[in-house]
Scaffold this motif. Structure first.
Motif, PDB file in Angstrom:
ATOM      1  N   VAL A 128     -18.847   3.311 -10.511  1.00 19.60           N
ATOM      2  CA  VAL A 128     -17.809   4.278 -10.169  1.00 19.60           C
ATOM      3  C   VAL A 128     -17.816   4.428  -8.650  1.00 19.60           C
ATOM      4  CG1 VAL A 128     -16.918   6.619 -10.426  1.00 19.60           C
ATOM      5  CG2 VAL A 128     -18.102   5.519 -12.345  1.00 19.60           C
ATOM      6  N   TYR A 129     -16.790   3.896  -7.988  1.00 14.19           N
ATOM      7  CA  TYR A 129     -16.683   3.973  -6.538  1.00 14.19           C
ATOM      8  C   TYR A 129     -15.725   5.105  -6.187  1.00 14.19           C
ATOM      9  CZ  TYR A 129     -18.649  -0.738  -6.902  1.00 14.19           C
ATOM     10  OH  TYR A 129     -19.436  -1.821  -7.205  1.00 14.19           O
ATOM     11  N   ARG A 130     -16.206   6.054  -5.432  1.00 15.56           N
ATOM     12  CA  ARG A 130     -15.399   7.221  -5.085  1.00 15.56           C
ATOM     13  C   ARG A 130     -14.857   7.096  -3.666  1.00 15.56           C
ATOM     14  NH1 ARG A 130     -14.480  11.801  -7.443  1.00 15.56           N
ATOM     15  NH2 ARG A 130     -16.042  11.311  -9.033  1.00 15.56           N
ATOM     16  N   GLY A 131     -13.606   7.499  -3.498  1.00 17.91           N
ATOM     17  CA  GLY A 131     -13.025   7.516  -2.165  1.00 17.91           C
ATOM     18  C   GLY A 131     -13.673   8.573  -1.289  1.00 17.91           C
ATOM     19  N   GLU A 132     -13.528   8.396   0.023  1.00 16.13           N
ATOM     20  CA  GLU A 132     -14.075   9.364   0.966  1.00 16.13           C
ATOM     21  C   GLU A 132     -13.065   9.761   2.046  1.00 16.13           C
ATOM     22  OE1 GLU A 132     -18.536   9.363   1.972  1.00 16.13           O
ATOM     23  OE2 GLU A 132     -18.031   7.238   1.825  1.00 16.13           O
ATOM     24  N   LEU A 133     -12.543   8.770   2.757  1.00 19.18           N
ATOM     25  CA  LEU A 133     -11.790   9.075   3.971  1.00 19.18           C
ATOM     26  C   LEU A 133     -10.279   9.094   3.785  1.00 19.18           C
ATOM     27  CD1 LEU A 133     -13.971   7.070   6.514  1.00 19.18           C
ATOM     28  CD2 LEU A 133     -14.141   9.460   5.830  1.00 19.18           C
ATOM     29  N   GLY A 134      -9.772   8.442   2.756  1.00 17.26           N
ATOM     30  CA  GLY A 134      -8.356   8.554   2.415  1.00 17.26           C
ATOM     31  C   GLY A 134      -7.373   7.959   3.400  1.00 17.26           C
ATOM     32  N   TYR A 135      -7.717   6.847   4.052  1.00 16.57           N
ATOM     33  CA  TYR A 135      -6.800   6.236   5.012  1.00 16.57           C
ATOM     34  C   TYR A 135      -5.546   5.670   4.345  1.00 16.57           C
ATOM     35  CZ  TYR A 135      -9.791   6.530   9.125  1.00 16.57           C
ATOM     36  OH  TYR A 135     -10.530   6.985  10.179  1.00 16.57           O
ATOM     37  N   ALA A 136      -5.648   5.276   3.078  1.00 19.97           N
ATOM     38  CA  ALA A 136      -4.481   4.740   2.349  1.00 19.97           C
ATOM     39  C   ALA A 136      -4.606   5.148   0.892  1.00 19.97           C
ATOM     40  CB  ALA A 136      -4.408   3.224   2.496  1.00 19.97           C
ATOM     41  N   HIS A 137      -4.605   6.450   0.632  1.00 19.22           N
ATOM     42  CA  HIS A 137      -4.857   6.960  -0.714  1.00 19.22           C
ATOM     43  C   HIS A 137      -3.814   6.476  -1.725  1.00 19.22           C
ATOM     44  CE1 HIS A 137      -1.625   9.961  -0.227  1.00 19.22           C
ATOM     45  NE2 HIS A 137      -2.046  10.041   1.016  1.00 19.22           N
ATOM     46  N   TRP A 138      -2.606   6.193  -1.250  1.00 21.23           N
ATOM     47  CA  TRP A 138      -1.557   5.714  -2.152  1.00 21.23           C
ATOM     48  C   TRP A 138      -1.776   4.279  -2.609  1.00 21.23           C
ATOM     49  CZ3 TRP A 138       0.279   1.744   0.760  1.00 21.23           C
ATOM     50  CH2 TRP A 138       0.175   1.886   2.159  1.00 21.23           C
ATOM     51  N   TRP A 139      -2.758   3.582  -2.021  1.00 19.27           N
ATOM     52  CA  TRP A 139      -3.094   2.232  -2.448  1.00 19.27           C
ATOM     53  C   TRP A 139      -3.584   2.239  -3.906  1.00 19.27           C
ATOM     54  CZ3 TRP A 139      -7.018  -1.245   0.725  1.00 19.27           C
ATOM     55  CH2 TRP A 139      -6.913  -2.569   0.282  1.00 19.27           C
ATOM     56  N   ALA A 140      -4.015   3.382  -4.403  1.00 21.19           N
ATOM     57  CA  ALA A 140      -4.477   3.467  -5.788  1.00 21.19           C
ATOM     58  C   ALA A 140      -3.380   3.092  -6.774  1.00 21.19           C
ATOM     59  CB  ALA A 140      -4.985   4.875  -6.083  1.00 21.19           C
ATOM     60  N   THR A 141      -2.126   3.241  -6.369  1.00 19.92           N
ATOM     61  CA  THR A 141      -1.009   2.946  -7.281  1.00 19.92           C
ATOM     62  C   THR A 141       0.012   1.981  -6.699  1.00 19.92           C
ATOM     63  OG1 THR A 141       0.175   4.906  -6.466  1.00 19.92           O
ATOM     64  CG2 THR A 141      -1.199   5.179  -8.434  1.00 19.92           C
ATOM     65  N   THR A 142      -0.029   1.746  -5.378  1.00 21.41           N
ATOM     66  CA  THR A 142       0.988   0.934  -4.719  1.00 21.41           C
ATOM     67  C   THR A 142       0.341  -0.080  -3.784  1.00 21.41           C
ATOM     68  OG1 THR A 142       2.486   2.826  -4.736  1.00 21.41           O
ATOM     69  CG2 THR A 142       3.065   0.991  -3.284  1.00 21.41           C
ATOM     70  N   PRO A 143       0.683  -1.367  -3.870  1.00 22.72           N
ATOM     71  CA  PRO A 143       0.110  -2.349  -2.950  1.00 22.72           C
ATOM     72  C   PRO A 143       0.433  -2.022  -1.493  1.00 22.72           C
ATOM     73  CG  PRO A 143       1.261  -3.421  -4.774  1.00 22.72           C
ATOM     74  CD  PRO A 143       1.612  -1.967  -4.850  1.00 22.72           C
ATOM     75  N   ILE A 144      -0.495  -2.339  -0.601  1.00 25.21           N
ATOM     76  CA  ILE A 144      -0.202  -2.137   0.824  1.00 25.21           C
ATOM     77  C   ILE A 144       0.514  -3.346   1.409  1.00 25.21           C
ATOM     78  CG2 ILE A 144      -2.140  -0.563   1.139  1.00 25.21           C
ATOM     79  CD1 ILE A 144      -3.632  -2.846   2.513  1.00 25.21           C
ATOM     80  N   GLY A 145       0.426  -4.498   0.738  1.00 20.16           N
ATOM     81  CA  GLY A 145       1.168  -5.676   1.159  1.00 20.16           C
ATOM     82  C   GLY A 145       0.927  -6.061   2.602  1.00 20.16           C
ATOM     83  N   PRO A 146       2.001  -6.473   3.308  1.00 20.91           N
ATOM     84  CA  PRO A 146       1.853  -6.935   4.702  1.00 20.91           C
ATOM     85  C   PRO A 146       1.940  -5.810   5.725  1.00 20.91           C
ATOM     86  CG  PRO A 146       4.090  -7.304   3.981  1.00 20.91           C
ATOM     87  CD  PRO A 146       3.364  -6.699   2.790  1.00 20.91           C
ATOM     88  N   ASN A 147       1.629  -4.597   5.330  1.00 19.52           N
ATOM     89  CA  ASN A 147       1.688  -3.450   6.239  1.00 19.52           C
ATOM     90  C   ASN A 147       0.537  -3.543   7.232  1.00 19.52           C
ATOM     91  OD1 ASN A 147       1.451  -0.862   7.434  1.00 19.52           O
ATOM     92  ND2 ASN A 147       2.441   0.104   5.687  1.00 19.52           N
ATOM     93  N   THR A 148       0.810  -4.069   8.424  1.00 16.95           N
ATOM     94  CA  THR A 148      -0.265  -4.298   9.385  1.00 16.95           C
ATOM     95  C   THR A 148      -0.899  -3.000   9.862  1.00 16.95           C
ATOM     96  OG1 THR A 148       1.348  -4.392  11.204  1.00 16.95           O
ATOM     97  CG2 THR A 148       0.670  -6.482  10.208  1.00 16.95           C
TER      98      THR A 148
END
Length: 296
Positions: A128-148
């Motif tokens: 069970v890996y828990r998040g900490e800093l939340g730099y891209a919290h929406w990555w849990a449901t949406t790919p970040i793709g080519p967002n540099t």
């Protein structure tokens, strides 16, 4: 969490201690201050340097590039990626620790990534890996793709948490998206250096860079964090000293000359030269500055 490059053959053998504090060198005051500072952007550093090497990323099915194309969840991973994080061997250990740090950087504390794998003895190992800093919290449901922009933020977060020795050291991470509280600044006043790059290797070639804050070099080495200023190696025969870099990370010198000033309140570097050996003016804002606790 701490990412170390001390043992290049043994990848991610140091466990991540997410609840550990900065150790016996400090009294309880800094921790008390951080308990007071709700949501303080501080975390451990760990043993990630080998997983971020170009060779490892190119051979590992759990690549940053592949992860960016999917949501950061077990159900969204490809079969190759799932097989890799469930591998009981060295590759699996490396992939799991890389994923653990990515989750820690990207997701919030209320978000987790869970799965299980079978070790060589046939025992099921739940993770069970828990998040900490939340730099891209929406990555849990949406790919970040080519967002540099996001790729660079995640890379900087990973780089900032690399440690040569793999020891557990609590650090404060700050940048233009993640400021700090007064309590955090009091508990972590020593500016160590800055980290930036993009290890996803999709839109731009992969790179990883760091610089050091001259005033923080001594304290960083006291705490066994050498990846901003470089690891000092002594030849046992001649006594000569050399400065080694942490794996794929290029140390480009003093942040005072590479970066364009600091935030007046939070103390982080506002941006640094993308590649000072190529251009003296092309800067990146996706930089993370690390801060350390004071000497006791």
């Amino acid at each position: 969490m701490e990412l170390s490059c001390a043992r290049l053959a043994a990848l991610f053998v140091v466990p991540l201690v997410t609840t550990a504090c900065i150790g016996a060198e400090l009294d309880s005051d800094p921790e008390a201050l951080l308990e007071e500072a709700e949501g303080a952007l501080e975390g451990d550093n760990g043993y990630l340097i080998n997983a971020l090497s170009q060779n490892a990323l190119s051979q590992n099915s759990l690549t940053l590039n592949a992860l960016s194309q999917n949501a950061l969840s077990q159900n969204a991973l490809s079969q190759n990626a799932l097989s890799t994080i469930r591998d009981p061997g060295t590759n699996g250990a490396m992939a799991r620790d890389l994923l653990r740090y990515i989750v820690s950087c990207a997701l919030r504390p209320d978000q987790t990534f869970s799965f299980s794998w079978i070790d060589s003895g046939g025992v099921s190992r739940p993770e069970v890996y828990r998040g900490e800093l939340g730099y891209a919290h929406w990555w849990a449901t949406t790919p970040i793709g080519p967002n540099t922009y996001v790729q660079r933020q995640i890379t900087a977060c990973l780089a900032a948490r690399i440690n040569w020795y793999g020891v557990s050291v609590r650090i404060s991470l700050r940048n233009n998206e993640m400021p700090s509280t007064a309590a955090e600044r009091t508990a972590y006043p020593v500016r160590e250096g800055a980290f930036w790059g993009n290890m996803f290797g999709t839109v731009e070639p992969a790179f990883l860079r760091a610089c050091y804050s001259p005033a923080g070099v001594t304290r960083a080495r006291q705490l066994q964090r050498d990846c901003a200023a470089g690891h000092i190696s002594v030849d046992p025969g001649t006594g000569a000293t050399t400065v080694q870099q942490c794996g794929p990370m290029t140390i480009v010198g003093s942040c005072d000359t590479i970066c364009n000033g600091t935030d007046t309140v939070n103390g982080f570097y506002r941006g640094c030269l993308r590649n000072p050996s190529v251009s003296p003016w092309e800067r990146m804002d996706e930089v993370i500055t690390t801060f350390l606790p004071p000497a006791p």
